[in-house]
Motif scaffolding. Structure first.
Motif, short mmCIF file in Angstrom:
data_model
loop_
_atom_site.label_atom_id
_atom_site.label_comp_id
_atom_site.label_asym_id
_atom_site.label_seq_id
_atom_site.Cartn_x
_atom_site.Cartn_y
_atom_site.Cartn_z
N VAL A 52 -8.69 1.07 7.82
CA VAL A 52 -8.17 0.97 6.45
C VAL A 52 -9.17 0.27 5.54
O VAL A 52 -9.31 0.62 4.37
CB VAL A 52 -6.82 0.22 6.45
CG1 VAL A 52 -6.31 0.00 5.03
CG2 VAL A 52 -5.79 1.00 7.27
N VAL A 53 -9.90 -0.73 6.06
CA VAL A 53 -10.93 -1.40 5.28
C VAL A 53 -12.25 -1.33 6.03
O VAL A 53 -12.29 -1.15 7.26
CB VAL A 53 -10.56 -2.88 5.00
CG1 VAL A 53 -9.27 -2.97 4.21
CG2 VAL A 53 -10.47 -3.69 6.29
N ARG B 223 -9.36 -4.88 -2.18
CA ARG B 223 -9.70 -5.42 -0.85
C ARG B 223 -8.44 -5.95 -0.21
O ARG B 223 -7.44 -6.23 -0.86
CB ARG B 223 -10.71 -6.56 -0.94
CG ARG B 223 -12.11 -6.14 -1.24
CD ARG B 223 -13.08 -7.28 -1.12
NE ARG B 223 -14.09 -7.18 -2.15
CZ ARG B 223 -15.40 -7.22 -1.94
NH1 ARG B 223 -15.87 -7.37 -0.72
NH2 ARG B 223 -16.25 -7.12 -2.95
N ILE B 224 -8.55 -6.14 1.10
CA ILE B 224 -7.49 -6.80 1.86
C ILE B 224 -8.14 -7.95 2.62
O ILE B 224 -9.18 -7.77 3.26
CB ILE B 224 -6.78 -5.84 2.84
CG1 ILE B 224 -6.26 -4.62 2.09
CG2 ILE B 224 -5.64 -6.55 3.56
CD1 ILE B 224 -5.65 -3.55 3.00
N VAL C 292 -2.89 3.15 7.75
CA VAL C 292 -2.06 2.12 7.15
C VAL C 292 -0.77 1.96 7.97
O VAL C 292 -0.04 2.92 8.19
CB VAL C 292 -1.72 2.45 5.68
CG1 VAL C 292 -0.67 1.48 5.14
CG2 VAL C 292 -2.98 2.40 4.83
N LEU D 167 0.83 -1.20 0.00
CA LEU D 167 0.00 0.00 0.00
C LEU D 167 0.87 1.26 0.00
O LEU D 167 0.66 2.18 -0.81
CB LEU D 167 -0.93 0.00 1.21
CG LEU D 167 -2.09 -0.99 1.22
CD1 LEU D 167 -2.80 -0.97 2.55
CD2 LEU D 167 -3.08 -0.71 0.08
N VAL E 257 -10.93 -1.48 0.72
CA VAL E 257 -10.10 -0.38 1.19
C VAL E 257 -10.90 0.91 1.08
O VAL E 257 -11.46 1.23 0.02
CB VAL E 257 -8.79 -0.30 0.38
CG1 VAL E 257 -7.99 0.94 0.78
CG2 VAL E 257 -7.95 -1.56 0.61
N CYS F 213 -3.92 -3.04 8.97
CA CYS F 213 -4.87 -2.47 8.01
C CYS F 213 -6.27 -2.71 8.55
O CYS F 213 -7.11 -3.36 7.92
CB CYS F 213 -4.72 -3.10 6.62
SG CYS F 213 -3.11 -2.87 5.84
#
Length: 548
Positions: free
Chosen positions: A496-497, A510-511, A300, A275, A503, A487
């Motif tokens: 973060v998400v 996406r994570i 992040v 990222l 995200v 994250c």
């Protein structure tokens, strides 16, 4: 001056266009690749910086001694010098091979507590309560006793009992019972209080990784492409949409395009690094390294949580530990023969065999300490075993208050990031560490262990008082390799998400790995990471159908 990635762009080889590009073929990535490629109408690519899992030591359980801290299978990260550890820096293993950390870890199957996931839901993350995630744990699981209300019997993630026993561990379990810690035969039904033997991700005495369980059975799917030795350099953005990944495969700079989504499954270290190298993160961090800000996302790399174990060592008499068995050529030969003939014995053992979950004080709602008890001792990981019989009773704070960070060291994707776990920086963590050492001493003074005359070797019985014990915890503390949270999932300004793992503020990204955990689970984190991937795959498919 343009970055190396930018200079390479004119020479990049087109690696094709896919519906989904997954970065990282570890515990989450292998599961995602399996589930997403099950739809024959989509094309899936899986990128892995490491190589194939063909090395002998990956598969022999005791091989973790060799797979960690070697570049063939491990990123070989190190933390910065930690004030809470009295200036020590720690090795920070992360898998760099098909299967990721599941190919080099301790193989313990652990979900955590129902409370962990209910807390995630209470933080505003809809869909993540215990009752809602339990079906995903069960979907993956192939439990040796078959399925029931809490376990799955038809999944890819094999769970078995260990194939060895030690007299000293049986005695510790009896001593724990005498100290008020009841025996249990299952840590994975939502309440893990008690003492018992860990169940492990093995199949007949051989390590069972996500590469074996999820990836290899589907490698021949025509819509799945797996690229090894493919290290991601940065994400490709078109405004606020992520459209692909730049990566280096061998010496060849390449670019892969995602029609639908890029899914980061590179872990709490790797996902952060990618990222930030892409200009997504805290502007102050990015500008420090000369990276243009593509998307301001200050959380992040923050919120790092990890389990720090205090490795207490006790010398014993009148029993055999691994120190003696591994201390002679004859003993080593017999261990090798036992494994060759039966896939049992010390070569089949996980790093820790006996576990316990207990409260550091009665006021706790649920257990906040976890024990990993081992019939061996050594000064630090990688050192030879001691030449005297001993056992190690490692104890960790399951819910640390300390929060650390991970950030890039430079704009060069090959530079290892700066890892600062901030162990024992919170006063509450220092208090729990002192309580944990005292509790361990009480267990080891119980009648069941008396015949073995346990003598505290580390930190030493002479160490007492809260401050002295907290300082000693810094001397004997080491990671159990459970970094999460960098994250994190949520809706606050550090998230973060979101709850669907998208995200925040970006499209097409996406994570789905341990970095999204808002708070760390109460136990080993590998199987919860697989659960996250299972749930992510469902959400990705749901969103695809909704947009069709």
């Amino acid at each position: 001056m343009p970055s190396e990635s930018a200079r390479q762009d004119n020479h990049r080889v087109d690696a094709g266009e896919f519906d989904y590009v997954i970065v990282g073929a570890g515990s989450a990535g292998c599961c995602l690749a399996n589930r997403l490629s099950a739809d024959p109408d989509v094309k899936v690519a899986l990128l892995e910086a490491g190589g194939k899992d063909s090395w002998f030591w990956i598969h022999v359980p005791v091989g973790y001694l060799y797979t960690q801290n070697t570049p063939r299978t491990d990123w070989c990260y190190k933390t910065e010098a930690e004030p809470g550890l009295n200036g020590r820096a720690l090795n920070y293993p992360r898998g760099r091979v098909l299967g990721g950390c599941s190919s080099i870890n301790g193989m313990i199957y652990m979900r955590g507590q129902a409370r962990d996931y209910d807390h995630w839901r209470q933080l505003g993350n809809a869909g993540w309560s215990w009752d809602e995630v339990l079906p995903y744990f069960k979907r993956s699981e192939d439990h040796y006793q078959g399925g029931d209300a809490f376990h799955g019997g038809e999944g890819e993630w094999r769970v078995e009992e260990q194939r060895l026993s030690w007299e000293i561990l049986d005695a510790f379990r009896e001593a724990a019972a005498e100290s008020g810690i009841p025996p249990t035969d299952d840590f994975n039904r939502g309440d893990n209080e008690g003492c018992g033997y860990f169940q492990v991700n093995q199949k007949r005495g051989v390590r069972w990784s996500t590469a074996k369980g999820f990836l290899k059975p589907v490698m021949d799917r025509p819509n799945l492409t797996v690229l090894t030795h493919a290290q991601a350099q940065n994400l490709v953005l078109d405004g606020k949409r992520v459209t692909g990944v730049n990566f280096l495969q061998g010496d060849s700079p390449r670019r892969i395009t995602a029609r639908g989504e890029v899914v980061l499954a590179a872990g709490s270290v790797g996902s952060v690094q990618l990222l930030e190298l892409s200009g997504i993160g805290n502007p102050a961090v990015l500008k420090e390294h000369g990276i243009d800000v593509a998307h301001d996302l200050p959380g992040v790399g923050e919120n790092l949580q990890d389990h720090l174990q205090m490795r207490m060592i006790f010398k014993v008499e009148g029993t055999v530990t691994l120190n003696q068995r591994a201390g002679s050529l004859f003993g080593k030969a017999m261990m090798g023969l036992e494994y060759l003939l039966n896939r049992s014995g010390p070569l089949s053992m996980a790093p820790s065999q006996l576990g316990a979950f207990v409260k550091s004080d009665p006021a706790r709602e649920t257990p906040n300490l976890q024990y990993h008890v081992q019939p061996l001792s050594l000064d630090k990981f990688g050192d030879p075993l001691h030449d005297f019989p001993a056992f190690t009773a490692s104890v960790c704070n399951l819910r640390p208050e300390s929060r650390g960070s991970i950030h890039i060291r430079s704009a060069d994707f090959r530079d290892a990031p700066v890892i600062k776990p901030a162990y024992l920086s919170a006063p509450g963590d220092r208090q729990v560490a002192a309580q944990a050492i005292r509790l361990t001493r009480r267990i080891c003074a119980a009648p069941a262990l008396a015949r073995y005359k346990p003598e505290e070797y580390k930190p030493g019985a002479q160490v007492d008082g809260d401050e002295a014990l907290a300082k000693a915890a810094g001397d004997i503390g080491t990671t159990i390799f459970h970094p999460v949270g960098t994250c994190k999932m949520g809706d606050d300004d550090q998230a973060v998400v979101d709850a669907r793992l998208k995200v925040r503020g970006l499209q097409g990204l996406r994570i789905a790995d341990a970095s999204v955990m808002p708070t760390i689970t109460s136990g080993n984190t590998n199987s919860p990471t697989i659960m996250i991937a299972e749930k992510a795959a469902d959400m990705i498919r749901e969103d695809r159908r909704a947009s069709a």
